[in-house]
Design a protein around this motif. Structure first.
Motif, PDB file in Angstrom:
ATOM      1  N   ASN A 118       0.757  -1.028  -0.366  1.00  0.00           N
ATOM      2  CA  ASN A 118      -0.276  -0.395   0.318  1.00  0.00           C
ATOM      3  C   ASN A 118       0.461   1.367  -0.055  1.00  0.00           C
ATOM      4  OD1 ASN A 118       0.746  -0.321   2.297  1.00  0.00           O
ATOM      5  ND2 ASN A 118      -1.386   0.588   3.708  1.00  0.00           N
ATOM      6  N   LEU A 135      -1.833  -4.616  -8.772  1.00  0.00           N
ATOM      7  CA  LEU A 135      -3.237  -4.879  -7.685  1.00  0.00           C
ATOM      8  C   LEU A 135      -4.450  -5.171  -8.784  1.00  0.00           C
ATOM      9  CD1 LEU A 135      -5.170  -4.716  -4.537  1.00  0.00           C
ATOM     10  CD2 LEU A 135      -4.975  -2.827  -5.102  1.00  0.00           C
ATOM     11  N   SER A 138      -4.176  -3.506 -11.787  1.00  0.00           N
ATOM     12  CA  SER A 138      -3.486  -2.189 -12.076  1.00  0.00           C
ATOM     13  C   SER A 138      -2.132  -2.029 -11.396  1.00  0.00           C
ATOM     14  CB  SER A 138      -4.612  -1.327 -11.159  1.00  0.00           C
ATOM     15  OG  SER A 138      -5.291  -2.153 -10.494  1.00  0.00           O
ATOM     16  N   PRO A 139      -1.068  -1.276 -11.825  1.00  0.00           N
ATOM     17  CA  PRO A 139       0.088  -1.158 -11.294  1.00  0.00           C
ATOM     18  C   PRO A 139       0.196  -0.310 -10.116  1.00  0.00           C
ATOM     19  CG  PRO A 139       0.253   0.002 -13.732  1.00  0.00           C
ATOM     20  CD  PRO A 139      -1.489  -0.653 -12.991  1.00  0.00           C
ATOM     21  N   TYR A 141       2.978   0.952  -9.060  1.00  0.00           N
ATOM     22  CA  TYR A 141       4.444   1.830  -9.267  1.00  0.00           C
ATOM     23  C   TYR A 141       4.134   2.425 -10.092  1.00  0.00           C
ATOM     24  CZ  TYR A 141       6.085   0.782  -4.165  1.00  0.00           C
ATOM     25  OH  TYR A 141       6.120   0.310  -3.293  1.00  0.00           O
ATOM     26  N   ALA A 142       3.535   2.914 -10.702  1.00  0.00           N
ATOM     27  CA  ALA A 142       3.284   3.216 -12.550  1.00  0.00           C
ATOM     28  C   ALA A 142       3.539   4.803 -12.325  1.00  0.00           C
ATOM     29  CB  ALA A 142       1.867   3.164 -12.758  1.00  0.00           C
ATOM     30  N   VAL A 145      -0.434   7.037 -10.305  1.00  0.00           N
ATOM     31  CA  VAL A 145      -1.078   6.465  -9.472  1.00  0.00           C
ATOM     32  C   VAL A 145      -1.719   7.122  -8.568  1.00  0.00           C
ATOM     33  CG1 VAL A 145      -1.123   4.421  -7.602  1.00  0.00           C
ATOM     34  CG2 VAL A 145      -0.082   4.061  -9.831  1.00  0.00           C
ATOM     35  N   LEU A 150      -5.088   3.791  -4.352  1.00  0.00           N
ATOM     36  CA  LEU A 150      -4.724   2.661  -3.823  1.00  0.00           C
ATOM     37  C   LEU A 150      -5.246   2.227  -2.276  1.00  0.00           C
ATOM     38  CD1 LEU A 150      -2.507   0.574  -4.375  1.00  0.00           C
ATOM     39  CD2 LEU A 150      -1.021   1.663  -3.671  1.00  0.00           C
ATOM     40  N   ARG A 151      -4.376   3.224  -1.790  1.00  0.00           N
ATOM     41  CA  ARG A 151      -4.404   2.675  -0.084  1.00  0.00           C
ATOM     42  C   ARG A 151      -5.871   2.723   0.641  1.00  0.00           C
ATOM     43  NH1 ARG A 151      -0.599   7.144   1.412  1.00  0.00           N
ATOM     44  NH2 ARG A 151       1.397   6.741   1.181  1.00  0.00           N
ATOM     45  N   ARG A 153      -8.538   1.458  -1.502  1.00  0.00           N
ATOM     46  CA  ARG A 153      -8.192  -0.265  -1.800  1.00  0.00           C
ATOM     47  C   ARG A 153      -7.623  -1.398  -0.978  1.00  0.00           C
ATOM     48  NH1 ARG A 153      -7.763  -0.335  -8.474  1.00  0.00           N
ATOM     49  NH2 ARG A 153      -8.030  -2.351  -8.032  1.00  0.00           N
ATOM     50  N   LEU A 154      -6.994  -0.860  -0.321  1.00  0.00           N
ATOM     51  CA  LEU A 154      -5.962  -1.930   0.796  1.00  0.00           C
ATOM     52  C   LEU A 154      -6.334  -1.476   1.927  1.00  0.00           C
ATOM     53  CD1 LEU A 154      -3.192  -1.911  -1.022  1.00  0.00           C
ATOM     54  CD2 LEU A 154      -4.635  -3.708  -1.471  1.00  0.00           C
TER      55      LEU A 154
END
Ligand SMILES: Nc1ncnc2c1ncn2[C@@H]1O[C@H](COP(=O)(O)OP(=O)(O)O)[C@@H](O)[C@H]1O
Ligand SMILES: [Mg+2]
Lengths: 318, 724
Positions: A118, A135, A138-139, A141-142, A145, A150-151, A153-154
């Protein structure tokens, strides 16, 4: 390479024939293991040796792992804390809808790997990474992002329970509040659902407006789990969630993890073998920043491919 | 074992069981005594200070006996003993009666005194003017309707009874007169002033050139506004673009060009709105000579009307004053045999009853009367304005000024300091620049406060205040096209700086490339130039001619001189380091696990700051605010430069619009103490008030602090989970 020069004189493997470094076939360990069959008594620590010498070692992957659908795919992932390398070419996929445990001696990079997923390591100055993670395709570390989404979703639960100094209710609905959700009915419902899935509803329902800091350690950790699941994450990341708790609280959390695993993918770091055995479907054994062996939990604990793994899970090494 | 016995001497190998002795110094007895002693000395000094202030401050208003002193040479006087000296034995009497030329305080050698008695009916009058009068009540007089002065009471007891009977009514009448003068006449005066300023503004408008650049017609105006709206919509659409069907931001986020485009369109839209506002059609109203004549005529009409009302009130006052003039008392000074005059220039006319604030016949008083006098003096002190060049009366405006200044300073400095500390600790890259700034801020706390006063006067009052009053300096105003060109360039630089900033971010987890580093510097340079040109844009704008132009043209600046607002800002600057330092410490003390927990939930940095870090740091922030408040409330030196005055009964807060008069100069307890002690024409009379005022300052500061401390304690309890 901080470990390349580690002293080896006291190592029991010293008097065994060391594998030729020039072999370079990439998988000395498995070759060795299959050559020596089930013989573990004279402990062929060849992988560990190779790792300590700083060689690159491919993980021993159980055959069951090969065509599993991974929700998180990690591909040749490396991480550096400034000049110190903490993760070495980690490649693994975390199966969807299952509990995966990361085990390994302290300092082997389990937390680092977990926090890379995350991107919690972004917060530490001087961290560099290379390699890829994704994840649900979907990357992570692109370049573009959005770390925040992202966080979202986790879900993450930390080693030490870290409830915020607010009421129990506000703690649980925090992830919704920061999304701008302020409708009381929605929050109430989500709060109850999360507290029920974290098995703390009965204890907390009469004191929702009281400070979360008044809860016991185990309750606080379950509250943190409730907070982590309230926004329905795709994956739940647990970093030694029981290490600060007493045995009874630990037991409750373990039951809880099994229950939660029916709905979420769980990745749990633990240094407790029994715990890994009890709660997880898959287990990955890490050592000095490398993934050493990865397979179904039963396989890792009953029929490990490597001597090292067997020694470690039976507590003879580590 | 045996081998060692052979080789080693027995004495060494035998355990002796002798303990090592503990030297007395290890017990630290002397140090305990020393440190304890030091603490006691400190405590004694503090308790002594506070105790002295409290006893002196409280005793000031206690009524003391009035003595009739006969000296060896036969002179007789009335006085209140206030002080004694030993070498030679002397007594200081307060004798009052300044208006007939005697000195209001008198040192007498004890050896010169033949006899001292306490006459039952001796009185001390506290008067509206000329301070106290001591004497014996002789006659009470009333003017009859045909202007004849007739005796209403004779003899001390009867006169006192007469005074008692009529005093309340006389005072009420006098209060009514004062209120009429102050409020009703004041209100009309303000209206006349406003009407005059209106004309003045119209006159200024006539002479002024047209609005620079002219104004848009309705169609152009509509186009510009619609264009701005369109740009806002475009940026909203771009932002929406990066979301999935549920409105969630895609993991891929928004690409860099899109982000820059969004920001650029928002800035462009803001510039368009600004243009639309500055050149709006309704700014077109130009004052013509004809209009001016109209305005003048209206004003003249209004002023005649106001003048009529003014005269009506004057008549009302005259009636009341005639009644007020009727009641007179003769209180005779035994030394000269003269009674207290109505005014110094009317020595034959006895004092008007309404001029007596309070009659103190101490020798005739029981304990209850004394307590009630004590209470009434305190009430006057706390709730009334000062009289007699501050040597008598109350300090109400001073209290209001002090409390308001302190509150204003606290609510200015706290957000400022917190934001600065937040940026320094959480956002700024920790490096040599940040450390330098931190050290500089810390050193700022050590700058002598008068320096802040000088800066406040020079910058706030004379520069910023001037700008607020009359706008940009005409000699440096840019022509409209030049100004808009500069604004355009600034917005381009802003967009460029933002874009360079966006592209200077390395790929997550990678080392910044050379390109990244170059872009970072480009972005910094652009931001700096944006800042500079923003200042230029504001300072040299042709569009701003000030909020109080007419008053300034009249020679009475509004914000362009010393006042409450600038004093509060000066003190805010002075106390800023305190807040920054304690906030930084408090922020640093918020455990990282809390931040991580918040980030782990998907909170942004700002959300984490606002919801976790700042609430967690709140007790520390309040500590900073308390320290700032305490320091600011006690500060005097800079205030003398930026706004504290000896006397201003116009409170900075009132029931007249705009209710809060931050442009007004104000009275302040610290300055008031200095003024009482050192600047007073009757310093002996003022001296006791120094103590009382000091006590008051102490009480105000302590109670303000106490409130903040209680709030902090409750916050702490909540943060530690003991209550919610
Ligand atoms: N913030 C950090 N800065 C520098 N090195 C770190 C940091 N965190 C962890 N490390 C190092 O990275 C390695 C892996 O740590 P960690 O992931 O915490 O191990 P584990 O969780 O398996 O005990 C250790 O050698 C540790 O010293
Ligand atoms: Mg760890």
């Amino acid at each position: 390479m901080p470990y390349a020069n580690a002293p080896m004189t006291s190592n029991p493997a010293d008097d065994l024939q060391a594998p030729e470094p020039s072999k370079g076939d990439g998988m000395p360990a498995i070759a060795e293991r299959s050559a020596t069959g089930g013989d573990t008594s004279n402990g062929a620590y060849n992988v560990i040796e190779a790792i300590r010498r700083g060689e690159s070692v491919d993980p021993a992957l159980h055959p069951e792992m090969e065509d599993l659908q991974g929700v998180i795919e990690i591909d040749k992932f490396n991480l550096y804390y400034g000049p110190d390398r903490a993760l070495y070419d980690i490649t693994m996929s975390i199966p969807s809808g299952r509990v995966t445990a990361l085990i390994g001696p302290s300092g082997c990079g389990k937390s680092t790997l977990l926090r890379s997923i995350n991107r919690m390591n972004d917060l530490i100055a001087g961290v560099r990474v290379d390699g890829n993670m994704s994840l649900s395709d979907s990357p992570i570390y692109a370049p573009h992002v959005d770390v925040i989404s992202l966080r979202k979703r986790l879900g993450m639960v930390f080693q030490k329970p870290n409830p915020f100094p607010m009421s129990i209710y506000e703690n649980v609905v925090y992830p919704l509040r920061i999304d701008g959700e302020n409708r009381k009915s929605v929050l109430d419902e989500a709060c109850e659902r999360a507290l029920r899935s974290a098995a703390i509803w009965d204890e907390a329902k009469d004191r929702l407006k009281q400070s979360a800091l008044g809860l016991s350690g185990g309750q606080q950790q379950r509250l943190c789990i409730a907070r982590a699941v309230v926004a329905d994450p795709e994956v739940l990341l647990l970093d030694e969630p029981c290490s600060a708790l007493d045995p009874i609280a630990t037991l409750r959390i373990e039951e809880l993890i099994q229950e939660i695993a029916q709905r979420y993918t769980v990745l749990i770091v633990t240094h407790n073998m029994q715990q890994a055995m009890r709660v997880s479907d898959y287990t990955a054994f890490m050592y000095l920043g490398r993934l050493v062996e990865y397979g179904p939990t039963s396989g890792i604990f009953r029929r490990p491919l490597l001597n090292e793994t067997e020694e470690y899970v039976t507590g003879r090494f580590g | 074992m045996s081998e060692r016995h052979d080789t080693a001497p027995a004495a060494v190998s035998q355990p002796t069981h002798k303990r090592r002795s503990t030297p007395p110094s290890a017990l630290g007895e002397p140090m305990i005594w020393l440190t304890g002693g030091a603490l006691v000395v400190c405590l004694v000094m503090i308790i002594g200070l506070v105790g002295m202030i409290i006893t002196q401050g409280l005793s000031t208003f206690w009524p003391r006996a009035i003595e009739r002193v006969t000296l060896n040479d036969g002179t007789v006087f009335l006085g209140v003993p206030t002080k004694t000296a030993d070498e030679p034995p002397q007594v200081m009497y307060r004798t009052g009666n300044r208006d007939i030329g005697t000195s209001p305080f008198r040192w007498v050698n004890e050896s010169d005194i033949e006899s001292v008695e306490r006459p039952e009916y001796a009185v001390m009058l506290e008067r509206e003017t000329w301070n106290v009068w001591l004497g014996m009540p002789d006659r009470a007089l009333v003017y009859t309707d045909d202007g004849e002065l007739t005796v209403a009471a004779e003899g001390p007891a009867d006169v006192l009874a007469f005074m008692e009977e009529n005093h309340a009514e006389a005072r009420a009448r006098y209060g009514q007169i004062e209120a009429l003068k102050k409020h009703d006449l004041g209100r009309i005066n303000r209206k006349i002033e406003a009407s005059r300023l209106n004309v003045r503004a119209a006159e200024l408008d006539v002479t002024r050139e047209q609005r620079p650049g002219g104004s848009f017609g309705i169609p152009l105006f509509a186009v510009v506004v619609l264009g701005a709206g369109g740009l806002f919509g475009f940026s909203w659409w771009l932002g929406h673009h990066g979301r999935d069907e549920h409105g969630n931001l895609r993991l891929g986020g928004i690409s860099k060009p899109v982000r820059v485009l969004r920001t650029a369109s928002v800035f462009a839209a803001i510039a368009l709105l600004l243009a639309a506002w500055l050149h709006a059609p309704w700014h077109d109203r130009v004052m013509t000579e004809e209009r001016l004549q109209e305005v003048r005529a209206q004003a003249a009409e209004r002023e005649t009307d106001l003048q009529r009302q003014y005269d009506e009130i004057l008549e009302e006052i005259a009636v009341l004053e005639a009644e007020d003039n009727r009641y007179r008392v003769e209180i005779v000074d035994p030394t000269t045999g003269r009674f207290s005059p109505a005014r110094q220039i009317e020595p034959d006319n006895p004092l008007r009853l309404s001029q007596i604030v309070r009659t103190v016949d101490t020798n005739n008083m029981g304990l209850g009367d004394k307590i009630s006098t004590f209470g009434s003096r305190w009430w006057e002190f706390l709730a009334h304005p000062p009289r007699e060049a501050n040597t008598a009366g109350g300090v109400f405006p001073v209290i209001v000024g002090t409390v308001m200044l302190t509150l204003l300073l606290t609510i200015t400095v706290t957000p400022l300091g917190v934001i600065a500390a937040l940026y320094l600790r959480e956002y700024a890259p920790q490096g040599i620049v940040t450390s330098t700034i931190r050290i500089a801020v810390n050193n700022l706390a050590g700058v002598p406060s008068i320096v802040y006063g000088v800066f406040g006067l020079g910058f706030f009052c004379y520069t910023l205040g001037q700008y607020v009053d009359v706008g940009s300096d005409p000699s440096v105003r840019l022509p409209a096209p030049g100004w808009w060109a500069l604004l355009g360039a600034t917005i381009l630089a802003l967009i460029g700086g933002y874009a360079a900033g966006v592209w200077s971010k390395p790929i997550p987890g990678r080392e910044p490339s050379n390109m990244n580093v170059v872009l970072k510097w480009v972005s910094r340079v652009l931001w700096l130039s944006v800042f500079i040109s923003a200042v230029v844009l504001v300072v040299r704008t042709p569009y701003f001619t000030g909020f109080f132009e007419a008053r300034a043209a009249d020679g009475s600046p509004t914000f362009g001189s010393r006042g409450m607002l600038w004093a509060a800002l000066t003190l805010a600057l002075l106390t800023l380091p305190v807040v920054i330092v304690s906030t930084e410490e408090a922020i640093a003390a918020v455990p990282n696990s809390m931040r991580e927990g918040s980030y782990g939930c998907g909170a942004s940095k700002w959300q984490t700051m606002r919801r976790i870090v700042l609430p967690g740091a709140m007790p520390g922030i309040l500590t900073g605010a308390i320290l700032a408040m305490a320091r600011g409330a006690g500060e005097v030196a800079p205030l003398m430069l930026v706004g504290a005055v000896k006397l201003n009964e116009d409170l900075p807060i009132s029931t007249n619009a705009p209710f809060l008069h931050l442009d007004r100069s104000f009275m302040h307890l610290g300055f008031h103490i200095y003024d009482l002690g050192f600047q007073s024409p009757d310093s002996q009379a003022a001296r006791p008030l120094v103590w009382t005022t000091t006590l008051l300052l102490l009480v105000i500061v302590v109670s303000l602090n106490l409130v903040a401390i209680i709030i902090r304690a409750r916050l702490r309890a909540r943060l530690s989970g003991s209550t919610v």
